[in-house]
Design a protein around this motif. Structure first.
Motif, PDB file in Angstrom:
ATOM      1  N   HIS A   1      -3.343   0.884  14.539  1.00 11.38           N
ATOM      2  CA  HIS A   1      -4.485   1.258  13.700  1.00 11.38           C
ATOM      3  C   HIS A   1      -4.007   1.808  12.359  1.00 11.38           C
ATOM      4  CE1 HIS A   1      -8.797   2.283  13.296  1.00 11.38           C
ATOM      5  NE2 HIS A   1      -8.355   3.305  12.562  1.00 11.38           N
ATOM      6  N   ALA A   2      -2.960   2.645  12.391  1.00 14.97           N
ATOM      7  CA  ALA A   2      -2.420   3.195  11.147  1.00 14.97           C
ATOM      8  C   ALA A   2      -1.887   2.084  10.251  1.00 14.97           C
ATOM      9  CB  ALA A   2      -1.322   4.209  11.451  1.00 14.97           C
ATOM     10  N   ALA A   3      -1.212   1.102  10.852  1.00 12.42           N
ATOM     11  CA  ALA A   3      -0.712  -0.027  10.058  1.00 12.42           C
ATOM     12  C   ALA A   3      -1.861  -0.822   9.456  1.00 12.42           C
ATOM     13  CB  ALA A   3       0.162  -0.924  10.928  1.00 12.42           C
ATOM     14  N   ALA A   4      -2.951  -0.977  10.223  1.00  8.83           N
ATOM     15  CA  ALA A   4      -4.105  -1.718   9.719  1.00  8.83           C
ATOM     16  C   ALA A   4      -4.839  -0.960   8.603  1.00  8.83           C
ATOM     17  CB  ALA A   4      -5.076  -2.025  10.856  1.00  8.83           C
ATOM     18  N   MET A   5      -4.683   0.372   8.581  1.00 11.96           N
ATOM     19  CA  MET A   5      -5.317   1.151   7.518  1.00 11.96           C
ATOM     20  C   MET A   5      -4.668   0.901   6.168  1.00 11.96           C
ATOM     21  SD  MET A   5      -7.868   2.841   8.753  1.00 11.96           S
ATOM     22  CE  MET A   5      -8.154   4.026   7.440  1.00 11.96           C
ATOM     23  N   GLY A   6      -3.440   0.409   6.186  1.00 11.24           N
ATOM     24  CA  GLY A   6      -2.795   0.047   4.932  1.00 11.24           C
ATOM     25  C   GLY A   6      -1.838   1.107   4.430  1.00 11.24           C
ATOM     26  N   PRO A   7      -0.895   0.702   3.580  1.00 11.93           N
ATOM     27  CA  PRO A   7       0.114   1.642   3.085  1.00 11.93           C
ATOM     28  C   PRO A   7      -0.453   2.752   2.224  1.00 11.93           C
ATOM     29  CG  PRO A   7       0.268  -0.483   1.958  1.00 11.93           C
ATOM     30  CD  PRO A   7      -0.685  -0.667   3.086  1.00 11.93           C
ATOM     31  N   ARG A   8      -1.575   2.498   1.562  1.00 13.72           N
ATOM     32  CA  ARG A   8      -2.145   3.556   0.723  1.00 13.72           C
ATOM     33  C   ARG A   8      -2.672   4.706   1.565  1.00 13.72           C
ATOM     34  NH1 ARG A   8      -6.707   2.765  -4.045  1.00 13.72           N
ATOM     35  NH2 ARG A   8      -5.639   4.047  -5.603  1.00 13.72           N
ATOM     36  N   TRP A   9      -3.285   4.393   2.683  1.00 10.73           N
ATOM     37  CA  TRP A   9      -3.783   5.437   3.602  1.00 10.73           C
ATOM     38  C   TRP A   9      -2.612   6.231   4.164  1.00 10.73           C
ATOM     39  CZ3 TRP A   9      -3.185   6.391   8.864  1.00 10.73           C
ATOM     40  CH2 TRP A   9      -4.094   7.300   9.436  1.00 10.73           C
ATOM     41  N   ILE A  10      -1.539   5.545   4.527  1.00 13.60           N
ATOM     42  CA  ILE A  10      -0.364   6.222   5.078  1.00 13.60           C
ATOM     43  C   ILE A  10       0.272   7.111   4.019  1.00 13.60           C
ATOM     44  CG2 ILE A  10       1.954   5.853   6.019  1.00 13.60           C
ATOM     45  CD1 ILE A  10       0.896   3.274   7.271  1.00 13.60           C
ATOM     46  N   ALA A  11       0.353   6.628   2.783  1.00 14.93           N
ATOM     47  CA  ALA A  11       0.970   7.408   1.716  1.00 14.93           C
ATOM     48  C   ALA A  11       0.126   8.599   1.300  1.00 14.93           C
ATOM     49  CB  ALA A  11       1.227   6.513   0.509  1.00 14.93           C
ATOM     50  N   SER A  12      -1.157   8.637   1.705  1.00 11.34           N
ATOM     51  CA  SER A  12      -2.023   9.744   1.318  1.00 11.34           C
ATOM     52  C   SER A  12      -1.695  11.034   2.038  1.00 11.34           C
ATOM     53  CB  SER A  12      -3.487   9.365   1.593  1.00 11.34           C
ATOM     54  OG  SER A  12      -3.717   9.249   2.986  1.00 11.34           O
ATOM     55  N   GLY A  13      -0.769  11.001   2.998  1.00  5.40           N
ATOM     56  CA  GLY A  13      -0.404  12.185   3.764  1.00  5.40           C
ATOM     57  C   GLY A  13      -0.697  12.055   5.243  1.00  5.40           C
ATOM     58  N   ARG A  14      -1.513  11.061   5.624  1.00  7.46           N
ATOM     59  CA  ARG A  14      -1.843  10.887   7.031  1.00  7.46           C
ATOM     60  C   ARG A  14      -0.678  10.286   7.814  1.00  7.46           C
ATOM     61  NH1 ARG A  14      -7.057  11.124   8.364  1.00  7.46           N
ATOM     62  NH2 ARG A  14      -6.123  11.473  10.410  1.00  7.46           N
ATOM     63  N   GLY A  15       0.255   9.667   7.110  1.00  4.47           N
ATOM     64  CA  GLY A  15       1.397   9.073   7.802  1.00  4.47           C
ATOM     65  C   GLY A  15       2.190  10.102   8.572  1.00  4.47           C
ATOM     66  N   ALA A  16       2.362  11.303   8.002  1.00  7.04           N
ATOM     67  CA  ALA A  16       3.095  12.364   8.704  1.00  7.04           C
ATOM     68  C   ALA A  16       2.346  12.800   9.958  1.00  7.04           C
ATOM     69  CB  ALA A  16       3.306  13.552   7.768  1.00  7.04           C
ATOM     70  N   ASP A  17       1.009  12.854   9.882  1.00  8.13           N
ATOM     71  CA  ASP A  17       0.220  13.208  11.070  1.00  8.13           C
ATOM     72  C   ASP A  17       0.401  12.163  12.173  1.00  8.13           C
ATOM     73  OD1 ASP A  17      -0.683  15.376   9.669  1.00  8.13           O
ATOM     74  OD2 ASP A  17      -2.602  14.468   9.112  1.00  8.13           O
ATOM     75  N   VAL A  18       0.425  10.894  11.773  1.00  7.12           N
ATOM     76  CA  VAL A  18       0.621   9.828  12.758  1.00  7.12           C
ATOM     77  C   VAL A  18       1.975   9.970  13.437  1.00  7.12           C
ATOM     78  CG1 VAL A  18       0.856   7.336  13.057  1.00  7.12           C
ATOM     79  CG2 VAL A  18      -0.929   8.233  11.576  1.00  7.12           C
TER      80      VAL A  18
ATOM     81  N   LEU B   1      -2.930  -6.365   0.486  1.00  8.89           N
ATOM     82  CA  LEU B   1      -2.980  -5.167   1.319  1.00  8.89           C
ATOM     83  C   LEU B   1      -4.044  -4.186   0.863  1.00  8.89           C
ATOM     84  CD1 LEU B   1       0.870  -4.542   1.656  1.00  8.89           C
ATOM     85  CD2 LEU B   1      -0.653  -5.602   3.326  1.00  8.89           C
ATOM     86  N   LEU B   2      -4.580  -4.370  -0.333  1.00  6.74           N
ATOM     87  CA  LEU B   2      -5.579  -3.456  -0.878  1.00  6.74           C
ATOM     88  C   LEU B   2      -6.530  -4.238  -1.772  1.00  6.74           C
ATOM     89  CD1 LEU B   2      -6.433  -0.453  -1.106  1.00  6.74           C
ATOM     90  CD2 LEU B   2      -4.972  -0.316  -3.139  1.00  6.74           C
ATOM     91  N   PRO B   3      -7.731  -4.549  -1.298  1.00  7.42           N
ATOM     92  CA  PRO B   3      -8.671  -5.324  -2.120  1.00  7.42           C
ATOM     93  C   PRO B   3      -9.073  -4.553  -3.371  1.00  7.42           C
ATOM     94  CG  PRO B   3      -9.362  -5.262   0.191  1.00  7.42           C
ATOM     95  CD  PRO B   3      -8.271  -4.257   0.033  1.00  7.42           C
ATOM     96  N   PRO B   4      -9.254  -5.231  -4.491  1.00  7.53           N
ATOM     97  CA  PRO B   4      -9.660  -4.539  -5.724  1.00  7.53           C
ATOM     98  C   PRO B   4     -11.089  -4.034  -5.623  1.00  7.53           C
ATOM     99  CG  PRO B   4      -9.666  -6.916  -6.051  1.00  7.53           C
ATOM    100  CD  PRO B   4      -9.064  -6.681  -4.700  1.00  7.53           C
ATOM    101  N   THR B   5     -11.314  -2.857  -6.224  1.00  3.13           N
ATOM    102  CA  THR B   5     -12.668  -2.311  -6.259  1.00  3.13           C
ATOM    103  C   THR B   5     -13.560  -3.123  -7.184  1.00  3.13           C
ATOM    104  OG1 THR B   5     -11.686  -0.126  -5.923  1.00  3.13           O
ATOM    105  CG2 THR B   5     -13.987  -0.190  -6.603  1.00  3.13           C
ATOM    106  N   ALA B   6     -12.968  -3.557  -8.297  1.00  2.00           N
ATOM    107  CA  ALA B   6     -13.712  -4.371  -9.262  1.00  2.00           C
ATOM    108  C   ALA B   6     -12.807  -5.502  -9.745  1.00  2.00           C
ATOM    109  CB  ALA B   6     -14.170  -3.508 -10.437  1.00  2.00           C
ATOM    110  N   GLY B   7     -13.420  -6.548 -10.292  1.00  2.00           N
ATOM    111  CA  GLY B   7     -12.652  -7.683 -10.774  1.00  2.00           C
ATOM    112  C   GLY B   7     -12.262  -8.614  -9.643  1.00  2.00           C
ATOM    113  N   ARG B   8     -11.349  -9.526  -9.952  1.00  2.00           N
ATOM    114  CA  ARG B   8     -10.965 -10.496  -8.933  1.00  2.00           C
ATOM    115  C   ARG B   8      -9.523 -10.935  -9.123  1.00  2.00           C
ATOM    116  NH1 ARG B   8     -13.694 -16.417 -10.314  1.00  2.00           N
ATOM    117  NH2 ARG B   8     -12.440 -16.860 -12.179  1.00  2.00           N
ATOM    118  N   ILE B   9      -8.964 -11.429  -8.023  1.00  2.00           N
ATOM    119  CA  ILE B   9      -7.634 -12.042  -8.020  1.00  2.00           C
ATOM    120  C   ILE B   9      -7.822 -13.464  -7.510  1.00  2.00           C
ATOM    121  CG2 ILE B   9      -5.302 -11.967  -7.063  1.00  2.00           C
ATOM    122  CD1 ILE B   9      -5.653  -8.954  -6.733  1.00  2.00           C
ATOM    123  N   SER B  10      -7.353 -14.449  -8.265  1.00  2.00           N
ATOM    124  CA  SER B  10      -7.558 -15.840  -7.877  1.00  2.00           C
ATOM    125  C   SER B  10      -6.272 -16.627  -8.052  1.00  2.00           C
ATOM    126  CB  SER B  10      -8.679 -16.469  -8.716  1.00  2.00           C
ATOM    127  OG  SER B  10      -8.364 -16.384 -10.097  1.00  2.00           O
TER     128      SER B  10
END
Length: 542
Positions: A115-132, A401-410
């Motif tokens: 589940h932590a891996a599916a949350m993405g590297p940004r979630w892990i880098a936010s500090g929750r990785g140490a809790d995991v 690994l992290l969809p953009p909030t705005a704009g697009r990648i094509s």
């Protein structure tokens, strides 16, 4: 804190099966305890009785044990058989408990890590990785005492205690009344002790998580601290965290010992009341010796499971606190990643970033904001900008690994010299969603983060060595797209020049190479340079 976390039962299959088996073994244990007590009463009664026994002092319960058991030649083999069966039951209970506990811990760990891996590297880098890391490495180990010690006693308290009270009632109603009136005192004291234990367990887990997070941060920063000559600076802080962990652990042990003493004293006094009352009635002739012996043997067995539940509650509290932390991680909603469309072939076209903005986790800023760049095969693209402007975040978006909030990648096919309307374009990600198959897109990309993790094999390597190994793997992967985050940050000048040459060679061979960097040499070697910026997000009221 609930005695059984329903989430363990619902989500973890081995826990559900083990609870059912434990209930069955509890019923078997209740039968064996009753037969053992009645057999001992049968054999001792003729020895202690002042006159020969004529009637059956066990009443209707005498049907469970023949009166011939008064003879040692008949009673001892039966008693030995019951003890052997009870020993076998306890051994089976212990074996199944260890196996179920290990399976539950393993399965829960796997779910948390996945589940932590599916949350993405940004979630892990936010500090929750140490809790995991803390939860899966040490916290969940405390679930083993919960399955080995606590759950079996809870099953016995739910089966053995009520059955034995009924048996005591069948032998002597007054003794059953005393047991029934004193027995509720045990759970009352358990609740009082449990309130203190819960607080201690939460403090203990918090101390572990704090110590784990600080230690992981220090380990990650050791190369930088060593380069600055400050590697011994955090020693005092580590000692303070270790002392806090020691105090939390000793506090939990102190509460455990005190709770055990309180429950032991309470049940001893309750059994003593039954024994003293029985003694006076024996002197007056109000009860038979065989009945009295059976009640005196059964009375401690009535209190034992309930007392053990309280004694072992501290062992379960730490495990349940860790399980609760694990389920908090599992309850985190997963980001919407991946669509149904097949991933396009990245080797056939250019990755085009159009107006991409990615909000920070707190929603206060966009970093990057309004990024526009075309990363074509055969080119080296450098992403530059101030720290915190979103260079690494943009690489995560390009990797899917992290969809953009705005704009697009094509992905656009066709020559860069062609007019835009003549190009075929397939949108990869847009407005907070990855529209193509995530695995299919990721398999075409070699991504090297700033601090590559090589697993156990990389623990003996310096940060620069790990970076060289990770870069070599990416360069030799044969994938059409390479995303490199500060690939030369920890390298000496000669190694930096070699990496730049290899990046240029890969681009010349047709690969799409995108690099986030601060190095002027890398920027100078790039075919395309994108300067990313961040901006504050302002809410527009309707």
């Amino acid at each position: 804190m609930k005695p059984i976390d329903p989430r363990l039962v619902v989500r973890i299959g081995p826990a559900r099966r083990y609870i059912l088996v434990t209930a069955g073994l509890g019923l078997l244990t209740a039968l064996l305890v009753a037969v053992q007590a009645l057999l001992i009463a049968r054999m001792l009664a003729p020895v202690l009785a002042p006159t020969p026994l004529t009637g059956d002092g066990l009443g209707w319960l005498g049907t469970l044990v023949p009166t011939s058991a008064r003879e040692l030649s008949s009673g001892l083999p039966l008693l030995a058989g019951v003890i052997a069966l009870r020993t076998l039951t306890s051994w089976l209970q212990e074996r199944l408990a260890h196996r179920a506990g290990a399976q539950v811990i393993s399965e829960l760990r796997s779910q948390v890590v996945a589940h932590a891996a599916a949350m993405g590297p940004r979630w892990i880098a936010s500090g929750r990785g140490a809790d995991v890391v803390t939860v899966v490495s040490r916290g969940l180990d405390d679930l083993l005492p919960y399955f080995v010690r606590y759950l079996p006693q809870l099953a016995l308290a739910s089966t053995l205690t009520p059955i034995l009270i009924v048996l005591v009632l069948g032998l002597d109603w007054l003794s059953a009344l005393i047991v029934t009136l004193t027995l509720p005192l045990v759970p009352i004291f358990m609740i009082l002790v449990g309130l203190v234990t819960r607080e201690r367990s939460e403090k203990h887990l918090k101390a572990m998580q704090t110590l784990g997070a600080r230690t992981l941060d220090l380990i990650a920063g050791v190369p930088t601290l060593k380069a600055l000559g400050r590697e011994r600076g955090p020693a005092a802080r580590v000692r303070e965290l270790g002392e806090a962990h020691r105090k939390a652990t000793m506090g939990s042990l102190r509460v455990a010992f005190l709770s055990g003493m309180v429950l032991e004293l309470l049940t001893t006094l309750a059994v003593a009341i039954v024994a003293v009352t029985m003694g006076f009635r024996l002197v007056e002739g109000g009860i038979g010796i065989e009945t009295a012996l059976a009640v005196l043997i059964l009375a401690p067995e009535v209190y034992l499971p309930v007392r053990n539940v309280g004694t072992h509650f501290h062992a379960s509290a730490d495990g349940l606190a860790a399980a609760d932390a694990a389920f908090e991680i599992l309850d985190e909603p997963l980001p919407a990643m991946g669509g149904d469309a097949p991933a396009p072939d990245a080797a056939r076209g250019a990755i085009v970033v159009t107006g991409v903005g990615i909000a920070t986790p707190d929603g206060v800023r966009e970093a990057p904001s309004g990024a526009d760049v075309r990363c074509s095969p055969g080119t080296l693209t450098a992403i530059v900008g101030a720290n915190g402007s979103g260079k690494s975040t943009l690489l995560l978006a390009l990797a899917g690994l992290l969809p953009p909030t705005a704009g697009r990648i094509s992905l656009e096919t066709g020559s860069a010299a062609d007019d835009a309307p003549e190009r075929d374009a397939e949108v990869v990600a847009q407005d907070g969603a990855l529209l193509v198959d995530a695995d299919g897109w990721a398999k075409q990309i070699a991504w090297v983060p700033q601090r590559p993790d090589l697993g156990p094999a990389g623990r003996t390597l310096s940060l620069g060595q790990r970076q060289r190994v990770a870069l070599d793997r990416a360069f030799e992967s044969g994938r059409p797209v390479l995303l490199l985050d500060e690939p030369t940050a920890h390298l000496d000048p000669d190694s930096r020049d070699q990496i730049v040459e290899r990046m240029r060679a890969l681009a010349a061979s047709g690969a799409t190479v995108v690099v986030a960097t601060h190095e002027p040499d890398v920027v100078h070697a790039a075919d395309e340079v994108l300067t990313v910026e961040s901006r504050e997000i302002t809410e527009v009221s309707a």
